[in-house]
Design a protein around this motif. Structure first.
Motif, PDB file in Angstrom:
ATOM      1  N   LEU A 345       0.766  -1.228   0.113  1.00 48.04           N
ATOM      2  CA  LEU A 345       0.206  -0.120  -0.548  1.00 48.04           C
ATOM      3  C   LEU A 345       0.894   0.801  -0.008  1.00 48.04           C
ATOM      4  O   LEU A 345       2.265   1.476   0.821  1.00 48.04           O
ATOM      5  CB  LEU A 345      -0.719   0.103   0.940  1.00 48.04           C
ATOM      6  CG  LEU A 345      -2.239  -1.295   1.158  1.00 48.04           C
ATOM      7  CD1 LEU A 345      -2.751  -0.796   2.593  1.00 48.04           C
ATOM      8  CD2 LEU A 345      -3.414  -1.031   0.394  1.00 48.04           C
ATOM      9  N   ALA A 346       0.204   2.487  -0.447  1.00 57.31           N
ATOM     10  CA  ALA A 346       1.107   3.158  -0.744  1.00 57.31           C
ATOM     11  C   ALA A 346       0.796   4.612   0.513  1.00 57.31           C
ATOM     12  O   ALA A 346      -0.576   4.474   0.464  1.00 57.31           O
ATOM     13  CB  ALA A 346       0.289   4.448  -1.885  1.00 57.31           C
ATOM     14  N   THR A 347       2.072   5.496   0.671  1.00 54.87           N
ATOM     15  CA  THR A 347       1.576   6.379   2.001  1.00 54.87           C
ATOM     16  C   THR A 347       1.461   7.350   1.067  1.00 54.87           C
ATOM     17  O   THR A 347       1.831   7.712   0.089  1.00 54.87           O
ATOM     18  CB  THR A 347       2.281   6.590   2.828  1.00 54.87           C
ATOM     19  OG1 THR A 347       3.618   6.699   2.090  1.00 54.87           O
ATOM     20  CG2 THR A 347       2.609   5.130   3.335  1.00 54.87           C
ATOM     21  N   PRO A 348       0.701   8.725   1.720  1.00 54.81           N
ATOM     22  CA  PRO A 348       0.675   9.766   0.521  1.00 54.81           C
ATOM     23  C   PRO A 348       2.053  10.306   0.706  1.00 54.81           C
ATOM     24  O   PRO A 348       2.292  10.767  -0.848  1.00 54.81           O
ATOM     25  CB  PRO A 348       0.143  10.539   2.381  1.00 54.81           C
ATOM     26  CG  PRO A 348      -0.682  10.190   2.807  1.00 54.81           C
ATOM     27  CD  PRO A 348       0.308   8.881   2.934  1.00 54.81           C
ATOM     28  N   HIS A 349       3.378   9.556   0.873  1.00 52.55           N
ATOM     29  CA  HIS A 349       4.258  10.141   1.126  1.00 52.55           C
ATOM     30  C   HIS A 349       4.740   9.441  -1.088  1.00 52.55           C
ATOM     31  O   HIS A 349       5.471  10.186  -1.168  1.00 52.55           O
ATOM     32  CB  HIS A 349       5.242  10.039   2.185  1.00 52.55           C
ATOM     33  CG  HIS A 349       6.724  11.063   2.162  1.00 52.55           C
ATOM     34  ND1 HIS A 349       7.124  10.280   0.555  1.00 52.55           N
ATOM     35  CD2 HIS A 349       7.566  11.683   2.525  1.00 52.55           C
ATOM     36  CE1 HIS A 349       9.163  10.447   1.462  1.00 52.55           C
ATOM     37  NE2 HIS A 349       8.498  12.328   1.880  1.00 52.55           N
ATOM     38  N   ASP A 350       4.390   8.258   0.074  1.00 48.69           N
ATOM     39  CA  ASP A 350       4.839   7.346  -1.527  1.00 48.69           C
ATOM     40  C   ASP A 350       4.546   8.182  -2.825  1.00 48.69           C
ATOM     41  O   ASP A 350       5.492   7.942  -4.319  1.00 48.69           O
ATOM     42  CB  ASP A 350       4.368   6.272  -1.361  1.00 48.69           C
ATOM     43  CG  ASP A 350       5.002   5.402   0.174  1.00 48.69           C
ATOM     44  OD1 ASP A 350       6.515   5.261   0.252  1.00 48.69           O
ATOM     45  OD2 ASP A 350       4.647   4.427   0.065  1.00 48.69           O
ATOM     46  N   TYR A 351       2.964   8.256  -2.438  1.00 47.94           N
ATOM     47  CA  TYR A 351       1.938   8.938  -3.880  1.00 47.94           C
ATOM     48  C   TYR A 351       3.071  10.322  -4.725  1.00 47.94           C
ATOM     49  O   TYR A 351       3.509  10.583  -5.407  1.00 47.94           O
ATOM     50  CB  TYR A 351       1.002   9.597  -3.372  1.00 47.94           C
ATOM     51  CG  TYR A 351       0.022   9.707  -3.992  1.00 47.94           C
ATOM     52  CD1 TYR A 351      -0.221   8.334  -5.511  1.00 47.94           C
ATOM     53  CD2 TYR A 351      -0.859  10.835  -4.645  1.00 47.94           C
ATOM     54  CE1 TYR A 351      -1.035   8.584  -5.933  1.00 47.94           C
ATOM     55  CE2 TYR A 351      -1.412  11.461  -5.923  1.00 47.94           C
ATOM     56  CZ  TYR A 351      -2.211  10.016  -6.049  1.00 47.94           C
ATOM     57  OH  TYR A 351      -2.643  10.742  -7.735  1.00 47.94           O
ATOM     58  N   LEU A 352       3.268  10.649  -3.054  1.00 54.33           N
ATOM     59  CA  LEU A 352       4.279  12.158  -4.201  1.00 54.33           C
ATOM     60  C   LEU A 352       5.507  11.915  -4.506  1.00 54.33           C
ATOM     61  O   LEU A 352       5.861  12.200  -5.612  1.00 54.33           O
ATOM     62  CB  LEU A 352       4.377  13.611  -2.581  1.00 54.33           C
ATOM     63  CG  LEU A 352       2.456  14.173  -2.421  1.00 54.33           C
ATOM     64  CD1 LEU A 352       2.851  14.573  -0.635  1.00 54.33           C
ATOM     65  CD2 LEU A 352       1.882  14.577  -3.042  1.00 54.33           C
ATOM     66  N   ARG A 353       5.844  11.604  -3.936  1.00 58.98           N
ATOM     67  CA  ARG A 353       7.590  11.058  -4.383  1.00 58.98           C
ATOM     68  C   ARG A 353       7.494  10.239  -4.998  1.00 58.98           C
ATOM     69  O   ARG A 353       8.084  10.478  -6.678  1.00 58.98           O
ATOM     70  CB  ARG A 353       8.224  10.350  -2.659  1.00 58.98           C
ATOM     71  CG  ARG A 353       9.721   9.503  -3.181  1.00 58.98           C
ATOM     72  CD  ARG A 353      10.257  11.038  -3.908  1.00 58.98           C
ATOM     73  NE  ARG A 353      10.657  11.786  -2.379  1.00 58.98           N
ATOM     74  CZ  ARG A 353      11.660  12.801  -2.412  1.00 58.98           C
ATOM     75  NH1 ARG A 353      11.771  13.042  -3.711  1.00 58.98           N
ATOM     76  NH2 ARG A 353      12.234  13.797  -1.384  1.00 58.98           N
ATOM     77  N   ALA A 354       6.755   9.642  -6.152  1.00 60.10           N
ATOM     78  CA  ALA A 354       6.025   9.027  -6.851  1.00 60.10           C
ATOM     79  C   ALA A 354       6.412   9.852  -8.054  1.00 60.10           C
ATOM     80  O   ALA A 354       6.882   9.817  -9.352  1.00 60.10           O
ATOM     81  CB  ALA A 354       5.645   7.688  -7.243  1.00 60.10           C
ATOM     82  N   HIS A 355       4.947  10.409  -7.860  1.00 61.78           N
ATOM     83  CA  HIS A 355       5.346  11.868  -8.968  1.00 61.78           C
ATOM     84  C   HIS A 355       6.584  12.605  -9.084  1.00 61.78           C
ATOM     85  O   HIS A 355       6.537  13.310 -10.593  1.00 61.78           O
ATOM     86  CB  HIS A 355       4.205  13.402  -8.151  1.00 61.78           C
ATOM     87  CG  HIS A 355       2.253  12.467  -8.646  1.00 61.78           C
ATOM     88  ND1 HIS A 355       2.099  11.240  -7.657  1.00 61.78           N
ATOM     89  CD2 HIS A 355       1.587  12.367  -9.828  1.00 61.78           C
ATOM     90  CE1 HIS A 355       0.683  10.865  -8.446  1.00 61.78           C
ATOM     91  NE2 HIS A 355       0.145  11.520  -9.456  1.00 61.78           N
ATOM     92  N   LEU A 356       7.420  12.810  -8.217  1.00 63.99           N
ATOM     93  CA  LEU A 356       8.372  13.884  -7.732  1.00 63.99           C
ATOM     94  C   LEU A 356       9.279  12.616  -8.932  1.00 63.99           C
ATOM     95  O   LEU A 356      10.860  13.831  -8.747  1.00 63.99           O
ATOM     96  CB  LEU A 356       8.777  14.346  -6.875  1.00 63.99           C
ATOM     97  CG  LEU A 356       7.546  15.832  -6.101  1.00 63.99           C
ATOM     98  CD1 LEU A 356       7.736  15.563  -4.656  1.00 63.99           C
ATOM     99  CD2 LEU A 356       8.209  16.894  -6.916  1.00 63.99           C
ATOM    100  N   ASN A 357       9.203  11.829  -9.235  1.00 61.67           N
ATOM    101  CA  ASN A 357      10.653  11.071  -9.637  1.00 61.67           C
ATOM    102  C   ASN A 357      10.685  11.267 -10.885  1.00 61.67           C
ATOM    103  O   ASN A 357      10.356  11.105 -12.342  1.00 61.67           O
ATOM    104  CB  ASN A 357       9.566   9.428  -9.510  1.00 61.67           C
ATOM    105  CG  ASN A 357      11.342   8.539 -10.115  1.00 61.67           C
ATOM    106  OD1 ASN A 357      11.792   9.112 -11.074  1.00 61.67           O
ATOM    107  ND2 ASN A 357      11.359   7.221  -9.850  1.00 61.67           N
ATOM    108  N   PRO A 358      11.661  12.222 -10.881  1.00 61.95           N
ATOM    109  CA  PRO A 358      12.472  12.706 -12.519  1.00 61.95           C
ATOM    110  C   PRO A 358      12.061  11.801 -13.824  1.00 61.95           C
ATOM    111  O   PRO A 358      11.916  11.821 -15.087  1.00 61.95           O
ATOM    112  CB  PRO A 358      13.989  12.727 -13.073  1.00 61.95           C
ATOM    113  CG  PRO A 358      14.105  13.237 -11.214  1.00 61.95           C
ATOM    114  CD  PRO A 358      13.467  11.994 -10.014  1.00 61.95           C
TER     115      PRO A 358
END
Length: 607
Positions: A345-358
């Motif tokens: 399961l993704a955490t909110p931090h995971d979700y944001l960090r994945a979007h920020l992944n270049p």
């Protein structure tokens, strides 16, 4: 679909495996076109620009590739059994003038301000996930989607369509960006998030988890409760006419390559992006262990189906106690599948960090609306420039504690008010007093969210107990205070619906544009064009688009394109849906919306 109880029937349709009750508010009452008129000729463009678009076949591919629903739409042929898709006539443009008078001379004066595309409710899904609750189908045939295994191919085809659109039909201006308004993924897992980001930004996706060489879901389980496309089992779907398609499941888990969007895209969170199944307890240890584990329930006793359906109906089980009890009680009935840590399961931090992944930047921007600053406190709301004099505001309407409805917390509501004020030189406070802000730039404002106003409530959020929650009516009241708000654009309902939010001061009125999902019938997205009519009014043109997949399917064509066509046709044949659809040629279909909810010109007084 006369006679359908949309509120109940569609809610149950979405119970499957975490697509839980996304349509709770689908039947909300909206004003219809009190003064609107069908105006098939009202499709002029910017000054000196093109007129109505015409079908423009690209690369030799069949329609609807590169076209909109002004030109052609998917229609079902036949009246019984499994019905095939065929191309039908386009839907006309409807002028909606409930908020201000439509002046004929606007057609010769208007100039384009912005053009963009809204995608919503893609529900990119790992259909083999142990946390999916397909067994709810025993209580309602519509509680499981036969097309879900093809959702990645379908989403890629929608990306291809956006890339092929060219100029908007009313302005000739090419879309500048895409906004995806939530429920981007389905089970809230990391592997789904990776697939969604790859669909949008480009790359190779293998839509398979567990055993890398085999499908391990319900569609080869031997249970007649589910459609078995590959074999001759006389399941309940084949008894109503669903076809046998040998090779379907092998094709469904083959790699698919997405070209990625050729234009920048932005992301707004939905309840499925924040919560397992869109309504379950986030980061619950039992559910977190179960989703990555090696056991999966394919069926449960009818009493358990009824108990879980009841709490999904009300949403009053924030700790997911009923589902966890069902998993414990039926542990001996669970089948062995291949464990897969990628399903975590993704955490909110995971979700944001994945979007920020270049690696997922695609055409940009890096973060797709989010920045490193959002990781501090895991905020998921932001504003962004759309064009000169046009600003977008993306808000986070989800309950973090486990509920499919939406709301805003006080902190975010105040941020929204400050952001609106920063772009307004004159507005009203909560008591109706005029506020003058000489520093405001008077930009036209478009607000984006996942939830639509009727699905936003004031129930407490157990994850943020110190904060009052605010419902859709309060958001409408806030937006009505700012005369430069043009529209609130959202999803969640899986229905096309457009409503005017009128105010006694006409310039303080705005439109709410609610768009159907791309996993269920009618699988639409929207192309939106904002123009200045230079007569004291603006027009927001909304044009529905379908994926690029050809209308005609071929059961022997299991290529990515063929699967995308089949994805649409299966959705149009969903249990309890196809049988209630009108005869071919009747465009008044409830989920697709009335004519005034589809291809429209929405007029409003300029601030």
């Amino acid at each position: 679909m006369a006679g359908i109880d949309i509120t109940t029937d569609r809610r149950r349709f979405l119970f499957t495996s975490g697509a839980a009750v996304a349509a709770t508010g689908a039947a909300f009452a909206l004003p219809h076109m009190s003064r609107g008129t069908t105006d098939a000729g009202a499709v002029p463009a910017q000054r000196g620009g093109p007129g109505p678009s015409s079908a423009r076949p690209l690369s030799g591919r069949a329609a609807p590739y590169g076209t909109t629903t002004l030109e052609t739409t998917a229609r079902l042929s036949g009246r019984a059994g499994y019905r095939r898709i065929a191309p039908g006539p386009g839907w006309p443009l409807v002028v909606r003038d409930e908020l201000t008078t439509a002046r004929a001379a606007r057609r010769d004066r208007r100039t384009a301000l912005a053009c963009f595309v809204q995608l919503t409710d893609l529900h990119v899904a790992d259909v083999q996930s142990p946390l999916r609750t397909e067994f709810l189908r025993a209580g309602s045939p519509g509680s499981w989607r036969g097309q879900e295994a093809l959702n990645v191919a379908g989403a890629v085809s929608l990306v291809e369509q956006v890339n092929a659109l060219g100029g908007g039909p009313h302005t000739g201006r090419p879309p500048a960006f895409v906004m995806s308004t939530g429920d981007n993924i389905d089970n809230h897992s990391m592997v789904e998030l990776e697939w969604f980001l790859t669909v949008m930004s480009g790359g190779r996706i293998t839509p398979n988890t567990g055993d890398p060489a085999a499908y391990e879901g319900v569609q080869n389980s031997g249970l007649p409760l589910y459609w078995h496309p590959d074999d001759s089992l006389r399941d309940q779907d084949k008894r109503r006419g669903m076809p046998r398609i040998p090779g379907f499941l092998d094709a469904a888990i083959r790699p698919v390559t997405s070209p990625g969007l050729h234009i920048p895209w932005y992301s707004t969170p939905g309840n499925h992006d924040d919560l397992p199944g869109g309504c379950l307890t986030p980061q619950d240890p039992q559910l977190a262990e179960y989703i990555t584990g090696a056991r999966k329930l394919f069926s449960v006793p009818d009493s358990d189906v009824a108990a879980f359906a009841k709490v999904l109906e009300t949403g009053d089980d924030p700790k997911s106690s009923v589902l966890k009890d069902i998993l414990r009680r039926n542990a001996a009935r669970a089948r062995t599948v291949t464990a897969d840590a990628r399903r975590r399961l993704a955490t909110p931090h995971d979700y944001l960090r994945a979007h920020l992944n270049p690696a997922f930047a695609g055409a940009g921007p890096v973060g797709h609306g989010y920045t490193e600053n959002h990781l501090d406190g895991e905020r998921m709301y932001y504003s962004f420039p759309i064009a000169d004099g046009v600003v977008g505001i993306s808000i986070d309407t989800t309950y973090r504690s486990g509920h499919y409805e939406g709301s805003l917390g006080t902190e975010q509501l105040r941020w929204l008010e400050r952001t609106l004020a920063a772009h307004s030189s004159r507005y009203h406070d909560a008591d109706g007093r005029v506020v003058r802000n000489p520093g405001g730039d008077d930009a036209h404002i478009l607000v984006f969210s996942h939830h639509h106003s009727p699905s936003m409530t004031r129930r407490p959020d157990a994850a943020r107990t110190d904060e009052t929650r605010h419902d859709g009516a309060e958001v409408i009241a806030l937006l009505n205070r700012f005369p430069n708000v043009v529209a609130w654009i959202n999803g969640h309902s899986h229905v096309n619906r457009i409503t005017p939010h009128a105010h006694a001061t006409p310039a303080r009125s705005f439109w709410e544009v609610n768009t159907a999902s791309h996993i269920d019938y009618p699988q639409h997205a929207r192309l939106l064009e904002l123009v200045d009519n230079h007569d004291g009014t603006l027009s927001l043109f909304t044009t529905l688009i379908e994926s690029a997949a050809p209308y005609r399917t071929n059961f022997d064509d299991l290529s990515a394109v063929g699967l995308a066509s089949l994805y649409r046709e299966l959705a149009y044949n969903a249990p309890g849906l196809a049988a209630r659809m009108p005869a071919p040629g009747d465009v008044h279909e409830v989920m697709a919306g009335t004519a005034g909810d589809r291809n429209t010109e929405l007029l409003l007084r300029r601030a």
